[in-house]
Design a protein around this motif. Structure first.
Motif, PDB file in Angstrom:
ATOM      1  N   LEU A   1      48.110  38.650  29.024  1.00  0.00           N
ATOM      2  CA  LEU A   1      46.538  37.806  29.337  1.00  0.00           C
ATOM      3  C   LEU A   1      45.687  39.237  28.992  1.00  0.00           C
ATOM      4  O   LEU A   1      46.017  39.722  29.280  1.00  0.00           O
ATOM      5  CB  LEU A   1      46.490  37.155  30.326  1.00  0.00           C
ATOM      6  CG  LEU A   1      47.600  35.893  31.247  1.00  0.00           C
ATOM      7  CD1 LEU A   1      47.571  35.762  32.917  1.00  0.00           C
ATOM      8  CD2 LEU A   1      47.050  34.779  30.405  1.00  0.00           C
ATOM      9  N   THR A   2      45.324  38.222  27.668  1.00  0.00           N
ATOM     10  CA  THR A   2      43.947  39.476  27.163  1.00  0.00           C
ATOM     11  C   THR A   2      42.558  38.668  27.699  1.00  0.00           C
ATOM     12  O   THR A   2      42.185  37.808  27.139  1.00  0.00           O
ATOM     13  CB  THR A   2      44.439  39.163  26.074  1.00  0.00           C
ATOM     14  OG1 THR A   2      44.944  39.907  25.256  1.00  0.00           O
ATOM     15  CG2 THR A   2      42.986  40.354  25.304  1.00  0.00           C
ATOM     16  N   LEU A   3      42.061  39.397  28.539  1.00  0.00           N
ATOM     17  CA  LEU A   3      40.755  39.328  28.885  1.00  0.00           C
ATOM     18  C   LEU A   3      40.042  40.127  28.687  1.00  0.00           C
ATOM     19  O   LEU A   3      39.503  41.524  29.117  1.00  0.00           O
ATOM     20  CB  LEU A   3      40.909  38.551  30.536  1.00  0.00           C
ATOM     21  CG  LEU A   3      41.683  37.910  31.129  1.00  0.00           C
ATOM     22  CD1 LEU A   3      41.826  37.468  32.908  1.00  0.00           C
ATOM     23  CD2 LEU A   3      40.660  36.021  30.500  1.00  0.00           C
TER      24      LEU A   3
ATOM     25  N   TYR B   1      46.775  41.824  30.424  1.00  0.00           N
ATOM     26  CA  TYR B   1      47.893  41.738  32.189  1.00  0.00           C
ATOM     27  C   TYR B   1      48.526  41.417  31.840  1.00  0.00           C
ATOM     28  O   TYR B   1      48.684  39.686  30.825  1.00  0.00           O
ATOM     29  CB  TYR B   1      47.081  40.323  32.976  1.00  0.00           C
ATOM     30  CG  TYR B   1      45.592  41.149  32.541  1.00  0.00           C
ATOM     31  CD1 TYR B   1      45.379  41.615  34.653  1.00  0.00           C
ATOM     32  CD2 TYR B   1      44.425  40.949  32.865  1.00  0.00           C
ATOM     33  CE1 TYR B   1      44.114  41.945  34.739  1.00  0.00           C
ATOM     34  CE2 TYR B   1      43.519  41.734  32.707  1.00  0.00           C
ATOM     35  CZ  TYR B   1      43.248  41.704  34.327  1.00  0.00           C
ATOM     36  OH  TYR B   1      41.699  42.249  34.204  1.00  0.00           O
TER      37      TYR B   1
ATOM     38  N   ARG C   1      47.997  45.594  34.804  1.00  0.00           N
ATOM     39  CA  ARG C   1      46.454  45.820  34.039  1.00  0.00           C
ATOM     40  C   ARG C   1      46.489  46.579  33.528  1.00  0.00           C
ATOM     41  O   ARG C   1      46.729  48.235  33.939  1.00  0.00           O
ATOM     42  CB  ARG C   1      45.185  45.552  34.713  1.00  0.00           C
ATOM     43  CG  ARG C   1      43.936  45.148  34.087  1.00  0.00           C
ATOM     44  CD  ARG C   1      42.739  45.134  34.492  1.00  0.00           C
ATOM     45  NE  ARG C   1      42.428  46.837  35.178  1.00  0.00           N
ATOM     46  CZ  ARG C   1      41.571  47.287  36.269  1.00  0.00           C
ATOM     47  NH1 ARG C   1      40.899  46.345  36.461  1.00  0.00           N
ATOM     48  NH2 ARG C   1      41.653  48.230  36.328  1.00  0.00           N
TER      49      ARG C   1
ATOM     50  N   VAL D   1      44.680  31.870  27.419  1.00  0.00           N
ATOM     51  CA  VAL D   1      43.740  32.444  28.277  1.00  0.00           C
ATOM     52  C   VAL D   1      42.546  31.169  27.538  1.00  0.00           C
ATOM     53  O   VAL D   1      42.793  30.546  26.232  1.00  0.00           O
ATOM     54  CB  VAL D   1      43.101  33.540  27.720  1.00  0.00           C
ATOM     55  CG1 VAL D   1      41.510  33.819  27.964  1.00  0.00           C
ATOM     56  CG2 VAL D   1      44.012  34.802  27.807  1.00  0.00           C
TER      57      VAL D   1
ATOM     58  N   ASP E   1      37.915  33.153  28.962  1.00  0.00           N
ATOM     59  CA  ASP E   1      37.472  34.152  29.982  1.00  0.00           C
ATOM     60  C   ASP E   1      38.805  33.799  31.375  1.00  0.00           C
ATOM     61  O   ASP E   1      38.258  34.415  32.314  1.00  0.00           O
ATOM     62  CB  ASP E   1      36.520  34.744  29.939  1.00  0.00           C
ATOM     63  CG  ASP E   1      36.407  34.990  28.262  1.00  0.00           C
ATOM     64  OD1 ASP E   1      37.024  36.003  28.225  1.00  0.00           O
ATOM     65  OD2 ASP E   1      34.602  35.321  28.952  1.00  0.00           O
ATOM     66  N   VAL E   2      39.458  32.919  31.477  1.00  0.00           N
ATOM     67  CA  VAL E   2      40.501  32.486  32.302  1.00  0.00           C
ATOM     68  C   VAL E   2      41.943  32.375  32.250  1.00  0.00           C
ATOM     69  O   VAL E   2      42.183  32.314  30.938  1.00  0.00           O
ATOM     70  CB  VAL E   2      39.977  31.306  32.798  1.00  0.00           C
ATOM     71  CG1 VAL E   2      40.804  30.506  33.663  1.00  0.00           C
ATOM     72  CG2 VAL E   2      38.620  30.747  33.869  1.00  0.00           C
ATOM     73  N   GLY E   3      42.713  32.966  32.652  1.00  0.00           N
ATOM     74  CA  GLY E   3      44.128  32.764  32.207  1.00  0.00           C
ATOM     75  C   GLY E   3      44.863  31.970  32.850  1.00  0.00           C
ATOM     76  O   GLY E   3      44.764  31.560  33.839  1.00  0.00           O
TER      77      GLY E   3
ATOM     78  N   SER F   1      45.808  29.522  37.558  1.00  0.00           N
ATOM     79  CA  SER F   1      44.540  30.419  36.597  1.00  0.00           C
ATOM     80  C   SER F   1      44.739  31.317  37.349  1.00  0.00           C
ATOM     81  O   SER F   1      44.544  31.703  38.326  1.00  0.00           O
ATOM     82  CB  SER F   1      43.697  28.881  36.481  1.00  0.00           C
ATOM     83  OG  SER F   1      43.047  29.016  37.981  1.00  0.00           O
TER      84      SER F   1
ATOM     85  N   ASN G   1      41.213  35.026  37.859  1.00  0.00           N
ATOM     86  CA  ASN G   1      40.200  34.464  38.173  1.00  0.00           C
ATOM     87  C   ASN G   1      39.958  36.120  38.008  1.00  0.00           C
ATOM     88  O   ASN G   1      40.810  37.018  38.596  1.00  0.00           O
ATOM     89  CB  ASN G   1      39.670  34.474  38.809  1.00  0.00           C
ATOM     90  CG  ASN G   1      37.930  34.651  39.227  1.00  0.00           C
ATOM     91  OD1 ASN G   1      37.626  35.612  39.156  1.00  0.00           O
ATOM     92  ND2 ASN G   1      37.420  33.253  39.737  1.00  0.00           N
ATOM     93  N   GLN G   2      39.636  36.555  36.915  1.00  0.00           N
ATOM     94  CA  GLN G   2      39.162  38.160  37.023  1.00  0.00           C
ATOM     95  C   GLN G   2      38.865  39.221  37.872  1.00  0.00           C
ATOM     96  O   GLN G   2      39.294  39.979  37.983  1.00  0.00           O
ATOM     97  CB  GLN G   2      39.250  38.907  35.161  1.00  0.00           C
ATOM     98  CG  GLN G   2      39.269  40.042  34.360  1.00  0.00           C
ATOM     99  CD  GLN G   2      38.966  40.521  33.529  1.00  0.00           C
ATOM    100  OE1 GLN G   2      37.558  39.435  32.620  1.00  0.00           O
ATOM    101  NE2 GLN G   2      39.463  40.993  32.766  1.00  0.00           N
TER     102      GLN G   2
END
Length: 394
Positions: A217-219, A224, A239, A265, A268-270, A289, A291-292
Motif C-alpha cells: 500500500l503506497t500512501l 506499507y 512502513r 488504495v 489515501d485509505v489502504g 481498511s 487509517n494511516q
C-alpha cells in the motif's frame, strides 16, 4: 339525503363530460458521452424532453437512470451486454429517440512480454510499465527489465547504467516518481530505480526475514508492506519512508495472519484482505481498511460475496477498488469484483476471458489496468500473456 344524491349526480355528469387528454412527449438525443463503453459504465445523454417517466434501453435491456433533468440523462449501461453495436433508445411517452451505441469488451489481449518472465515484478513510471526479473523459459532467473508503452503496444528493453541482482518472486512499486524492487529469491535487498539518471541504487535492506506475498500500500511518501510469508505466516506491517530511507514496524494487520492477499488504495485509505493462512489451511474472505494517521485497521462491513481468494490481484481506478483471479484450493477463479467505498459493498463486475490465473501482476496506466503473465491455479502451466482490462469507461 336528497341533497347528497343530487351532488353525486352532478359530479357524475361533470366526469362524464370531461375529456381525458394524453399529451405526447417526443424525446430527442443531441449527444451521448461516451458513445462507446464497457457494460456498467456511466453514460450521459444530452437532448430534450426528458422526464422522470423517461425510459432508456440498450438494445432490449432497460438501463438504470441515476439522474434526470429536462435536457440531460445520466444512466448506467446494463451489465452484462453483448459486445458490439446496438440501438440506444430513449422514450418519454412519445416517439422514441434512437441512436447507435457500441459496447466495448472488458478485456483485450495485447503483445506479451518478450522474455515471458514468470514471477517477475515492476512498477509504472511516466505512463509506462517497467516489468522485469523473474523466471524465464529455460528455468533461469533474470535481472532484465523491459518498458511497455500502452499507446503503441510495444516493449523495449531497459538499458540502464547498472543492473540489480537476478531474482524471481520479488515485488515492486512506484513512489515519488521512482521505481522500487524488493526481495524475492535474492533475499532482503532493496533497490530504487531513477528514470532521470537511469541508475539503480541500493537502499536500506528490509529489516526482517525474506518476505513473500505481501500486500503493498503506497500512501503519500510512505509504503506499507502488510502480511505475507517470512519464515512464518505474518500479520506484521512494515512502513518504508521514501524520504528518510528507513523502516519502521507498525501495528499489526487487523485480521488474522495470511499470505497471498490482495489490496489497493482509494483516496489515501489502504485496503487489504482475502488471502491464505498456510498454517491452518484456511482461505479467507474478510477485508480491512487502514487509517494511516491513527495506524489502525477497521474491518470493511461487506465481505466479498465470492469464493475465498488467494494469489489474486487488486488495484484501484476512478475511486473504486477491484479484485480478481487467483484460486480457492483446487479451483481457479476468473471473477472480478468491484468495491464501492461510499456504499461499502461489492458487486460482481465480469469474468476474465482468459484462463483462471494465479500470481499474475497488475499495473494501472491511465484509465486501464494491465494484467501480465501468471500460472494456472495448480501451477502446472505458465501463462505468458498481457491483457488490457477496462473495468469502466469514463
Amino acid at each position: 339525503m336528497k341533497k347528497i344524491v343530487t351532488w353525486l349526480l352532478t359530479a357524475s355528469i361533470v366526469l362524464g363530460c370531461s375529456k381525458l387528454e394524453i399529451v405526447r412527449v417526443d424525446a430527442s438525443i443531441a449527444s451521448v458521452s461516451p458513445d462507446a463503453a464497457v457494460p456498467g459504465s456511466t453514460i450521459v445523454i444530452s437532448g430534450s424532453n426528458f422526464t422522470e417517466n423517461t425510459v432508456v434501453t440498450f438494445g432490449t435491456q432497460k438501463a438504470e437512470i441515476v439522474g434526470v433533468t429536462g435536457d440531460r440523462l445520466e444512466v448506467l449501461a446494463p451489465n452484462p451486454l453483448e459486445e458490439g453495436d446496438l440501438e440506444l433508445n430513449v422514450s418519454s411517452r412519445g416517439v422514441p429517440a434512437i441512436t447507435n451505441f457500441e459496447v466495448l469488451p472488458f478485456f483485450v489481449e495485447k503483445t506479451p512480454h518478450p522474455d515471458g518472465a514468470i514471477n517477475g515484478t515492476g512498477f509504472v513510471l511516466n505512463g509506462e510499465i517497467y516489468f522485469g526479473t523473474g523466471r524465464i523459459g529455460n528455468g533461469n532467473i533474470t535481472s532484465t527489465f523491459y518498458k511497455y508503452s500502452a499507446g503503441s503496444d510495444t516493449w523495449t528493453e531497459l538499458v540502464s547504467n547498472n543492473t540489480i541482482p537476478a531474482r524471481a518472486g520479488a515485488f515492486g512499486f512506484e513512489a515519488g516518481g521512482k521505481g522500487y524492487v524488493l526481495g524475492g529469491s535474492s533475499g532482503t535487498d532493496f533497490w530504487e530505480y531513477d528514470p532521470v539518471t537511469n541508475n539503480w541504487t541500493q537502499k536500506k535492506d528490509y529489516p526482517n526475514s525474506s518476505l513473500l506475498f505481501p500486500v503493498i500500500l503506497t500512501l503519500g511518501s510512505d509504503v506499507y508492506l502488510c502480511t505475507g510469508f517470512q519464515n512464518f505466516i505474518s500479520r506484521e506491517v512494515w512502513r518504508y519512508s521514501i524520504t528518510n530511507d528507513d523502516w519502521m514496524q507498525m501495528n499489526d494487520f487487523g485480521g488474522v495472519k495470511r499470505g497471498a492477499a490482495v489490496g489497493f488504495v482509494i483516496d489515501d485509505v489502504g485496503y487489504a484482505g482475502q488471502g491464505y493462512d498456510f498454517d491452518t489451511n484456511t482461505r479467507l474472505n474478510d477485508f480491512w481498511s487502514y487509517n494511516q494517521s491513527s495506524d489502525s485497521w477497521d474491518q470493511v462491513g461487506a465481505p466479498v460475496p465470492s469464493a475465498n481468494m488467494e494469489g489474486g490481484i487488486g488495484f484501484s481506478l476512478n475511486g473504486n477498488g477491484y479484485i480478481g483471479l487467483g484460486r480457492n484450493g483446487n479451483t481457479g477463479i476468473k471473477d472480478f469484483w468491484k468495491y464501492n467505498p461510499s456504499q461499502d459493498n461489492w458487486d460482481l463486475l465480469t469474468e476474465f476471458v482468459g484462463s483462471a490465473t494465479l500470481a499474475a501482476q497488475v499495473f494501472v496506466v491511465g484509465k486501464r489496468a494491465y494484467i501480465i503473465n501468471g500460472s494456472s491455479f495448480n501451477n502446472s502451466e505458465d501463462f505468458v500473456e498481457l491483457w488490457e482490462f477496462t473495468p469502466e469507461t469514463f
